[in-house]
Design an enzyme around this catalytic site. Structure first.
Site, PDB file in Angstrom:
ATOM      1  N   GLY B 293      63.288  56.063 -54.680  1.00  0.00           N
ATOM      2  CA  GLY B 293      62.299  55.391 -55.516  1.00  0.00           C
ATOM      3  C   GLY B 293      62.516  55.745 -56.975  1.00  0.00           C
ATOM      4  N   SER B 294      61.421  55.748 -57.722  1.00  0.00           N
ATOM      5  CA  SER B 294      61.537  55.797 -59.181  1.00  0.00           C
ATOM      6  C   SER B 294      62.122  57.073 -59.742  1.00  0.00           C
ATOM      7  CB  SER B 294      60.155  55.584 -59.799  1.00  0.00           C
ATOM      8  OG  SER B 294      59.580  54.413 -59.283  1.00  0.00           O
ATOM      9  N   THR B 295      62.097  58.185 -58.984  1.00  0.00           N
ATOM     10  CA  THR B 295      62.696  59.404 -59.533  1.00  0.00           C
ATOM     11  C   THR B 295      64.172  59.159 -59.846  1.00  0.00           C
ATOM     12  OG1 THR B 295      63.043  60.189 -57.278  1.00  0.00           O
ATOM     13  CG2 THR B 295      61.162  61.087 -58.438  1.00  0.00           C
ATOM     14  N   PHE B 296      64.757  58.184 -59.138  1.00  0.00           N
ATOM     15  CA  PHE B 296      66.175  57.879 -59.338  1.00  0.00           C
ATOM     16  C   PHE B 296      66.421  57.214 -60.692  1.00  0.00           C
ATOM     17  CE2 PHE B 296      70.289  55.922 -58.092  1.00  0.00           C
ATOM     18  CZ  PHE B 296      70.885  57.015 -57.501  1.00  0.00           C
ATOM     19  N   LYS B 297      65.330  56.678 -61.300  1.00  0.00           N
ATOM     20  CA  LYS B 297      65.485  55.996 -62.585  1.00  0.00           C
ATOM     21  C   LYS B 297      65.985  56.952 -63.665  1.00  0.00           C
ATOM     22  CE  LYS B 297      61.952  52.551 -61.555  1.00  0.00           C
ATOM     23  NZ  LYS B 297      60.498  52.318 -61.549  1.00  0.00           N
TER      24      LYS B 297
END
Lengths: 365, 645
Positions: B293-297
């Site tokens: 999810g967004s932590t990968f951003k």
């Protein structure tokens, strides 16, 4: 016949030394067993001392009997031995010890007829051959009938079964026949028969092949067939040059089965080391040398053949026993002359040495 | 028929003699071989057969934290054993021993009558000190006590997955106990006595005692305080949200040393037999793989900054709420979109279309070069067993859609430890470290360090300068954006939320079942700690990383930094309270909306949820009421819409 001289002193010395070593080593090897079984450290040693005394007396007595007198009784002795040997096979009469029905008698006074017949057969063969010397070179008139007699005797012993004694008997008789001048080609022929016979024996009793494979690699089955060889080597190996010292064997603490019997040489090697073990071998060699010397100096063919027959019998037994103990040949179950515990074998061995000593009294050197 | 001459007989006798002497020589040679050449080997073997050994077990090395705080200890637990042939009165001994061991007397009698030299039996193992003392005081011959020990866990379940446990024979079975078994198990000692073949002592030969050598102590990088804080927070999270699972990792971003690691469901190492093996075999922080999810951003952001594709302050992105990629429509999590934003705001808002634009700007090759460089798709190499690799798209099969979803953390599968190490690299100046948990072996007596693990840099992924930009951007996420829950007064916390969808057994995304996560670090100018926390399918809440995970990470960071001795400062970004001068907002009608649909309202209002289900069935205050921004709306979830009409 010339006047009697003194019996061979070196042979007498060798015999007495061996018997003394025997009594001492039987004590050392058996004391733990004796105390465990009979609550008496000296149980076997005392009996061995008694056998030795009786045996040495018998030897002394026999050495006084002119050896020619045995020729007269050769046939009756052999016949009575055959009867005894046959009786052993009858259950209830023959006593079973160590898996073989080899003993006859009552309680402590029991004998092994196979031990007696070895001597009886040698006397008989020496008698017949020296009587009809030329026959020996003839296969059908001399060699074959005598051999059949030996094999018949061997067959009876194998019914007990006692391979070790049987082999010694056959080998001693063959040595006598060889010395008597039997033709070499007959022996070659015999070798073929022997090999097939050996194969037959193995097929008839498969446990023998196990003993042979156990000999080739005892560690394959350390608790089964390899057990005795391994335990024997565990005694000899740690012995080293000087040994642990008299009485200091560890293998006699129930590791080596019946250490005072067939495997007494292992205990000698463990306690007295390479020095003690080769010492014993040297004494046996001296004994052999003196015996051969007597055979060569014997005044007649009967004396020569009887002497070489008896010496061959004892030397073969020594060679087979020690070879088993040091892992050269498979376990056969045979005692070490003069040293192993046992009344029949000790007194018989000493008595036969008495005959040889008597021959030495008549020798021309 | 030939006449046999006397000469022939003499020759034959001499031949027999020579043959016999030759045989005797062979025997003498064989005797030499056995006694001199094979002698040593045979002696060794014979010694083994003569001696009986009573084993004295070595103590396993202790496992301690980086300050020497004991995490796994030993307590004495001796073994009683019998040498039946040395026992005088078996009945008396059996009765006394049975009373002490609290077992049936027949059982002991049976052991005493066994026909073997040394009897060991399960009931006689791991005795306590009182039992051992009582047996010792009896002084029976043939009854021996051998030293042994068992593991003692002073902190109970703490760090259980990492520590693992050992079996009854002191052999490591799982976790560090297994991985470092050889070093920490030591060498057992023995009491040897010479015995006859019937097991009785041989007279005149003395016993020999060989002392056991205790195993080396194992010093971890784990910090007891940080670990305790993580365990506490996970316990609270477990009690609050009844999740399917939860896990957390704390590392020192400047070395790769793991400061804390834990997961739920948990187990007690003493009692591992009562739990399912899946629980102790799966160390979730390194085992589980899922869409981040967004932590990968953060990866996309770092890559775009390193390649100087954007200026966070100046470049703008207009989010309509949807972006069309390769014919597919990818939605922003906020319905209607975020409108016009700087790229810094894109990061703060975690705006999906904004990140898609960054992915497109990077292009397939650069994007995946950075994904690889940050360590995804390969094991981190942490010195723990059971690590997963994760799955990254095969580059040959990456089209526009795959590139776009990867940019905001969907379609890839990664492990928590990979994320922690990648984010550590993004904020520590760009260095990707190999994580490690074993600091060193210690000599159990002198406590000297024997073998120390050195921090290992795998590679530099981005420049120091880019890393600084990433730190500032992520600090603003916590101060101003979706990560506000993690804000800690006095510590400059940076971080990023994540709400990952889970793929069900049918290969489709599950409904209302997410792994919500937050990865945070502090202090933002010079990170000392990176903390990742994920909660799997929390109940009675909105499944959103900013709601569930961020506050927990905030707590962990605050308490951990304090425990690590990092002082509070006041030079950080101010937390932006929700626009206090702005007019009141009207409470929207949330009834009938699903959890995902209402996530977009979260920037303006806080939500407190109760109940389980897909839809909102009741709300307070009622729709249409005016409340200050940031006020809390209480929602009740249920399966069926309470349709008034």
């Amino acid at each position: 016949m010339k006047k009697e001289q003194k019996a061979d002193w070196l042979l007498t010395c060798c015999i007495v030394i061996l018997v003394v070593i025997g009594v001492l080593m039987v004590y050392s090897a058996s004391s733990i067993w004796a105390s465990y079984r009979f609550n008496d450290h000296f149980y076997f040693a005392k009996r061995q001392l008694l056998f030795a005394t009786v045996g040495l007396a018998a030897m002394q007595g026999v050495s006084r009997i002119p050896y020619h007198s045995w020729r007269r009784y050769a046939k009756p002795i052999l016949l009575s031995c055959f009867i005894l040997l046959a009786m052993v096979l009858i259950p209830g009469v023959g006593l079973v010890r160590g898996g073989a029905r080899s003993w006859i008698g009552i309680g402590a006074f029991s004998i092994q007829p196979a031990e007696f017949i070895k001597l009886a057969l040698l006397i008989f063969l020496a008698d017949v051959i020296s009587d009809r010397q030329k026959l020996i070179t003839h296969f059908f008139k001399g060699f074959a009938p005598l051999l059949l007699l030996v094999m018949f005797c061997f067959g009876l012993i194998m019914l007990q079964p006692d391979l070790g004694t049987g082999v010694v008997l056959v080998a001693a008789c063959l040595t006598l026949l060889f010395a008597a001048g039997a033709q070499i080609k007959h022996f070659v022929f015999l070798a073929f028969i022997g090999i097939s016979g050996f194969a037959g024996l193995i097929i008839s009793a498969p446990y023998r092949i196990d003993r042979i494979t156990a000999f080739i690699n005892p560690w394959e089955d350390p608790l089964g067939n390899g057990f005795q060889i391994i335990q024997s080597l565990y005694a000899i190996g740690p012995g080293g040059l000087f040994g642990n010292g008299f009485g200091q064997s560890l293998q006699k603490y129930f590791y080596l089965p019946e250490p005072h019997n067939d495997f007494i040489f292992a205990i000698i090697a463990e306690e007295l080391g390479f020095i003690g073990a080769t010492g014993v071998l040297i004494i046996f060699s001296l004994l052999l040398w003196r015996g051969v010397r007597i055979a060569l100096g014997a005044p007649d063919k009967f004396g020569a053949l009887l002497a070489i027959g008896i010496v061959a019998m004892i030397s073969l037994q020594v060679a087979i026993n020690i070879s088993v103990v040091i892992g050269l040949i498979p376990v056969t179950g045979i005692t070490l002359p003069f040293l192993s515990y046992g009344g029949s074998s000790l007194t018989l061995t000493l008595a036969s040495m008495g005959i040889v000593l008597n021959i030495s009294r008549h020798c021309y050197y | 028929m030939k006449h046999v001459s006397h000469v022939t007989i003499r020759k034959r006798i001499v031949a027999v003699f020579l043959l016999a002497i030759a045989v005797f020589m062979v025997m003498a040679i064989r005797l030499m071989i056995v006694q001199f050449i094979l002698g040593d080997k045979l002696t060794d073997q014979a010694e083994t057969s003569w001696s009986r050994d009573i084993r004295f077990e070595a103590k396993r090395g202790k496992i301690v934290d980086r300050n020497g705080e004991v995490l796994v200890d030993n307590v004495s637990a001796p073994t009683v054993m019998f040498v039946p042939r040395q026992v005088d009165d078996k009945e008396v001994v059996a009765e006394a021993i049975a009373t002490i061991l609290e077992v049936d007397q027949d059982l002991i009698t049976e052991q005493l009558n066994k026909n073997i030299s040394i009897v060991r039996f399960p009931e006689g193992r791991k005795l306590n000190e009182d039992q051992a003392l009582a047996i010792q005081q009896l002084g029976f011959s043939g009854v021996y006590l051998a030293e042994d020990s068992k593991r003692y866990y002073p902190n109970d379940r703490m760090l259980a997955h990492v520590l693992g446990f050992s079996g009854i024979d002191n052999q490591g079975l799982v976790g560090l106990e297994l991985a470092h078994n050889e070093e920490i198990s030591g060498v057992s000692g023995k009491l040897s006595f010479y015995s006859d073949a019937k097991g009785r002592r041989l007279p005149g030969l003395s016993d020999t005692y060989q002392e056991p050598v205790d195993g080396k102590d194992l010093k971890l990088t784990i910090d007891y305080a940080v670990q305790s804080i993580i365990e506490r927070e996970l316990d609270i999270a477990e009690a609050t949200y009844q999740p399917d699972g939860a896990w957390a990792i704390a590392v020192n971003p400047n070395t790769g040393a793991i400061l804390g690691m834990s997961s739920r469901p948990n187990f007690h190492p003493d009692d591992y037999q009562s739990v399912n093996s899946e629980i102790y075999n799966r160390n979730l922080p390194i085992w589980s793989t899922y869409e981040p999810g967004s932590t990968f951003k953060i990866i996309t952001l770092a890559a775009a900054l390193e390649e100087q594709l954007i200026d966070l302050e100046k470049d703008m992105y207009y989010d309509t709420g949807v972006i069309e990629v390769g014919g597919a429509k990818l939605h922003c999590w906020k319905r209607g979109g975020h409108g016009s934003q700087t790229y810094l705001e894109v990061v703060q808002n975690s705006c999906n279309p904004g990140f898609v634009s960054l992915g497109q700007a990077l292009g397939k090759d650069l994007m995946f070069d950075y994904v690889d460089a940050f360590g995804f798709g390969e094991k981190s190499g942490v010195d723990l067993a059971g690590e997963s690799t994760g799955i990254i798209f095969n580059r040959d099969r990456v089209g526009p859609v795959e590139l776009a979803t990867t940019a905001f953390g969907q379609g890839v599968s990664v492990t928590p430890i990979q994320q922690v190490m990648a984010v550590s690299a993004a904020v520590n100046g760009g260095y990707l470290y190999q994580p490690y948990i074993v600091d060193s072996y210690l000599d159990p007596i002198s406590m000297e360090t024997i073998e120390e693990t050195a921090p290992e840099v795998k590679r530099q992924v981005i420049s120091e300068q880019t890393s600084e930009e990433v730190r500032l951007a992520l600090e603003s996420v916590v101060a101003k954006g979706t990560g506000r829950g993690a804000y800690v007064e006095g510590y400059r916390v940076g971080g990023k939320t994540g709400t990952a969808q889970k793929v069900g057994t049918n290969g489709r995304y599950l409904e209302n079942n997410h792994i919500v996560s937050f990865i945070g670090f502090a202090p933002a100018d010079q990170p000392e700690i990176v903390v990742y926390l994920a909660v799997d399918n929390p109940k009675n809440t909105v499944q959103f990383g900013g709601v569930v995970a961020a506050p927990i990470v905030g707590n962990i960071i605050e308490d951990s930094l304090s425990a690590l001795g990092v002082a509070k400062r006041d030079d950080g970004l101010e937390k932006e309270y929700q626009w206090p001068n702005q007019p009141l907002v009207e409470v929207p009608d949330l009834i009938g909306l699903t959890q995902q649909e209402m996530v977009s309202y979260l920037t303006q209002l806080s939500i407190e949820a109760v109940g389980e289900g897909t839809f909102v069935i009741e709300q307070a205050p009622a729709p249409g009421e005016k409340v200050p921004m940031g006020d809390t709306i209480r929602l009740l979830f249920g399966e069926k819409v309470n349709d008034g009409s």
